[in-house]
Write a protein that holds these residues in place. Structure first.
Motif, PDB file in Angstrom:
ATOM      1  N   TYR B 176       9.497 -22.885   2.764  1.00 40.80           N
ATOM      2  CA  TYR B 176       9.033 -23.411   4.047  1.00 40.80           C
ATOM      3  C   TYR B 176       9.494 -24.847   4.223  1.00 40.80           C
ATOM      4  CZ  TYR B 176       5.913 -19.589   2.862  1.00 40.80           C
ATOM      5  OH  TYR B 176       5.428 -18.390   2.458  1.00 40.80           O
ATOM      6  N   ASP B 233      -3.949 -28.289   7.246  1.00 42.47           N
ATOM      7  CA  ASP B 233      -3.217 -27.113   7.738  1.00 42.47           C
ATOM      8  C   ASP B 233      -1.836 -26.959   7.114  1.00 42.47           C
ATOM      9  OD1 ASP B 233      -5.365 -26.575   9.364  1.00 42.47           O
ATOM     10  OD2 ASP B 233      -4.501 -27.533  11.133  1.00 42.47           O
ATOM     11  N   VAL B 235       1.181 -25.131   4.619  1.00 48.78           N
ATOM     12  CA  VAL B 235       1.580 -23.818   4.095  1.00 48.78           C
ATOM     13  C   VAL B 235       1.998 -23.923   2.639  1.00 48.78           C
ATOM     14  CG1 VAL B 235       2.227 -22.629   6.210  1.00 48.78           C
ATOM     15  CG2 VAL B 235       3.886 -24.102   5.081  1.00 48.78           C
ATOM     16  N   VAL B 252       0.348 -21.440   0.181  1.00 48.96           N
ATOM     17  CA  VAL B 252      -0.943 -21.191   0.803  1.00 48.96           C
ATOM     18  C   VAL B 252      -1.539 -19.844   0.389  1.00 48.96           C
ATOM     19  CG1 VAL B 252       0.004 -20.214   2.923  1.00 48.96           C
ATOM     20  CG2 VAL B 252      -2.195 -21.361   2.990  1.00 48.96           C
ATOM     21  N   ASP B 253      -0.707 -18.855   0.031  1.00 48.47           N
ATOM     22  CA  ASP B 253      -1.281 -17.557  -0.366  1.00 48.47           C
ATOM     23  C   ASP B 253      -2.134 -17.711  -1.625  1.00 48.47           C
ATOM     24  OD1 ASP B 253       1.413 -18.053  -1.348  1.00 48.47           O
ATOM     25  OD2 ASP B 253       1.243 -16.176  -2.431  1.00 48.47           O
TER      26      ASP B 253
END
Lengths: 458, 458
Positions: B176, B233, B235, B252-253
């Motif tokens: 990302y 916020d 990722v 983030v997972d």
């Protein structure tokens, strides 16, 4: 520029004191100097701790973009305070800066008249989006999705996709994937930015796209969406209508909020709080409204307990020591029952296990209850022997305890499944509902067995 | 290829029955045909429901990559079963396919000897990474980070960055952001893939990078990392050592899993379960170990309740009706106390409010308790009048109830702050600990007031 991030409590306290002081002195230049280094999410935290006048002054110093980021990060209670004091023009300016889903949340909370005014003054494209989003139930995929996403036709090229991202760069802040649609707007694939970056610009999207695209429909419950994002490790999930047409996108940051919200909700249910009590709520009257209902349920239930004891008055009168162990028997039942209920509720919430296992789960809880009940029963037997030296009474009370624990475990594991089947939130079973039922039933079992024993003994 | 995703329970049950049947018939071609359409995360769900032989057969049909994805998604209990039956060679093959953090988790759970064997046989780069990661505490940033990330020197170009992504495309599945480091390996900036895609390939990274990079250090607690990811916020978040050198990345997972884990842990604490009881655990003996400790704490506490009642024996003997309301008084105290405790624990966990608000929070809980206590006290007064027509007794019991509710709210809101200050998990306060303390204190207050009243009445 470098934000001071996630300050520790001491730092934050100092900054808040500083801001308070400067706000009271109306020292605008110094205030501006401080807040420029603070991330909007931290500004939101700080705002929460200021009084109304300080907060309004500080907020008035923010440019519309930062102000909009701060409003999005604020808790409901503080946000309502802030918006109440805000002029219509400023509010419009701020809503105009927001993503469609955040704008919709804010507009939906406004009084009707003000909402109409704000809507009529924002950008017409934004207005159309808000009007589309506002019809969805807040707790569904449609209620949390945004209309900012990048989509291209499957027969376009990689270069076209990059141009599309460039064109929407301002509007769509975070892009992780580009969605591929067909002529009818139906979702047919997904391409990650990484793939786009590494592909030949002249390639066609349908040649590089992943057709295993995981999507959700607009009416899907947000908890279900969250479980999908969690299970398949997604950073964003496209939302489609019933014809599989792409209509929105949900990003993982909103899913994280949903998970947090659902966890808080479960915890609150467990503590006997109806709906969600906002942690920042300060009005005792409003807080009471969240908590009184379950207290009243327990109140009614425990009046039945009083009736049960009244019914067995003769038994208690005969051996008063029986009454001494009532708190113990009830607490053991209550605690075992809530252990079982909590494990079952969590299994259902995380969709782990599936209902094929219901019976197996209940049997498992039963085995655990038998084991724990025997251990604690033996301890209790020992203690009553030490105290009263009456083995029959000891056996009776130990056996009653075992019975109550087993009964609580069955109730605790069965009720969540039944509630779930009846489309109630199973988490209710972890709260005062089950503990009160356990109290009444436990008392009945305990005093009933005692009465049988005494009739037999005499 | 199109996965059948997140099947509903009926579908899943059918597929499981089908797989069971084919596994028993050893019909390998048909089995292979079914599983090719199933996402690894769903395969993991299915494996959980199969018996050992069926599971081993199904697993043996998976290619190493899918097998590795399935193992990562499995719950601990099923994973342990599977790995126990696995040959060393197959295990090595599977670990070799994993990301560094997943490989570390698996290796850390193996018996020492087997862990050494597996480590000696995997790719040397992977081995080095696992050996670096395994030293970190499981619940810190270092314990959940992976060593797969893309970093470039800040004086390199956009094109260099794209080449780096290309080179690592196989190893780093989800990209990302690209991190920018200086000559010493220190983290100095971050560039999103979107930015990279839209920038001129000849631009230098330091000209386009965002220097407001949010990072965490390796020793940071995972709950704190999760709060940062949620608040800002993100990722993914880069992990740095004490010299600010980039050492890993958390996506983030994994944060979503941490949040889920922490929520489950809080719920379990609240239900009086020590450590984390794995939902799939089937051994009653092992489950009992998680639950018995708090039951024993409550057991000891409630024996004190019995002593308190014994102490006030004369009072109870004089008015037996007093005993009838003991369950009610205790339940009201218990429920109000756990409502307060739960709200305070949640405020602390989400770091909302900060300790500057401690006193304010406790006063707020006090006001709510007074309000609810007066309402329920009035109801109780009414009921006792209806039942016994003794206004003095009614006043006594209503007043005692109010006293117990207020006491419970103070205890419930104060204890989490104290536990937090002493570096214990405040969630303990929501469990049997506080409810038992409430029972003992509540009884004492209730029977104490009753005794004073009776001494005064006679």
């Amino acid at each position: 520029m470098n934000y001071r991030l996630d300050m520790d409590i001491q730092d934050r306290k100092e900054i808040i004191d500083n801001i308070s002081f400067l706000a009271q002195k109306q020292d605008i230049p110094k205030l501006k100097n401080i807040i420029i280094d603070i991330h909007p999410a931290d500004l939101a935290d700080i705002m929460r701790e200021l009084d109304d006048t300080e907060r309004d002054l500080l907020f008035s110093l923010l440019d519309p973009e930062t102000a909009s980021d701060v409003v999005v990060e604020l808790d409901e209670v503080t946000r309502d305070h802030l918006i109440q004091d805000m002029e219509e023009k400023r509010l419009t300016e701020i809503v105009d800066e927001m993503d469609s889903n955040d704008a919709t949340d804010v507009v939906a909370d406004l009084p009707d008249e003000l909402a109409q005014k704000v809507l009529s003054q924002i950008d017409s494209k934004d207005r159309a989006e808000v009007e589309k989003l506002i019809v969805h139930d807040e707790e569904t995929a449609g209620g949390i999705m945004a209309m900012e996403f990048v989509a291209v036709q499957e027969d376009q090229t990689v270069d076209d996709a990059i141009q599309e991202i460039r064109q929407k760069a301002q509007e769509v802040e975070d892009v992780y994937n580009v969605y591929a649609i067909d002529r009818d707007g139906k979702l047919v694939g997904v391409v990650s930015l990484k793939k786009l970056l590494l592909s030949n610009p002249r390639m066609h999207i349908h040649d590089i796209m992943n057709t295993d695209v995981i999507s959700v429909t607009v009416e899907e419950d947000q908890e279900h969406v969250a479980n999908i994002v969690r299970k398949y490790d997604l950073v964003s999930v496209p939302v489609v209508d019933n014809q599989n047409r792409l209509v929105g996108r949900i990003t993982v940051d909103d899913i994280v909020d949903v998970l947090q919200e659902e966890a808080t909700e479960d915890l609150q249910r467990m503590a006997g709080i109806v709906d969600e009590e906002v942690l920042q709520e300060t009005s005792a009257l409003r807080i009471s409204r969240f908590r009184l209902p379950w207290l009243l349920v327990a109140f009614v239930g425990e009046n039945i307990s009083a009736l049960v004891m009244h019914h067995f008055q003769a038994t208690i009168n005969q051996i008063l020591a029986m009454a001494f162990f009532i708190p113990l028997i009830m607490a053991m039942g209550g605690n075992s029952g809530s252990q079982s209920a909590m494990i079952v509720v969590r299994s259902i919430a995380l969709a782990e296990g599936g209902t094929s296992n219901t019976l197996e789960r209940i049997l498992r809880e039963l085995r655990v209850a038998l084991l724990n009940g025997i251990i604690i029963g033996l301890l209790l037997f020992g203690i009553t022997q030490f105290w009263m030296n009456d083995p029959f009474f000891g056996l009776l009370i130990a056996f009653a305890l075992l019975f109550v624990i087993v009964n609580a475990a069955i109730l605790g594991s069965l009720v969540p499944y039944i509630l779930n089947r009846l489309h109630f939130d199973p988490a209710i079973a972890t709260g005062p509902f089950i503990s009160t039922a356990n109290d009444v039933l436990g008392l009945f079992i305990y005093l009933g067995l005692a009465t049988i024993y005494m009739n037999w003994a005499h």
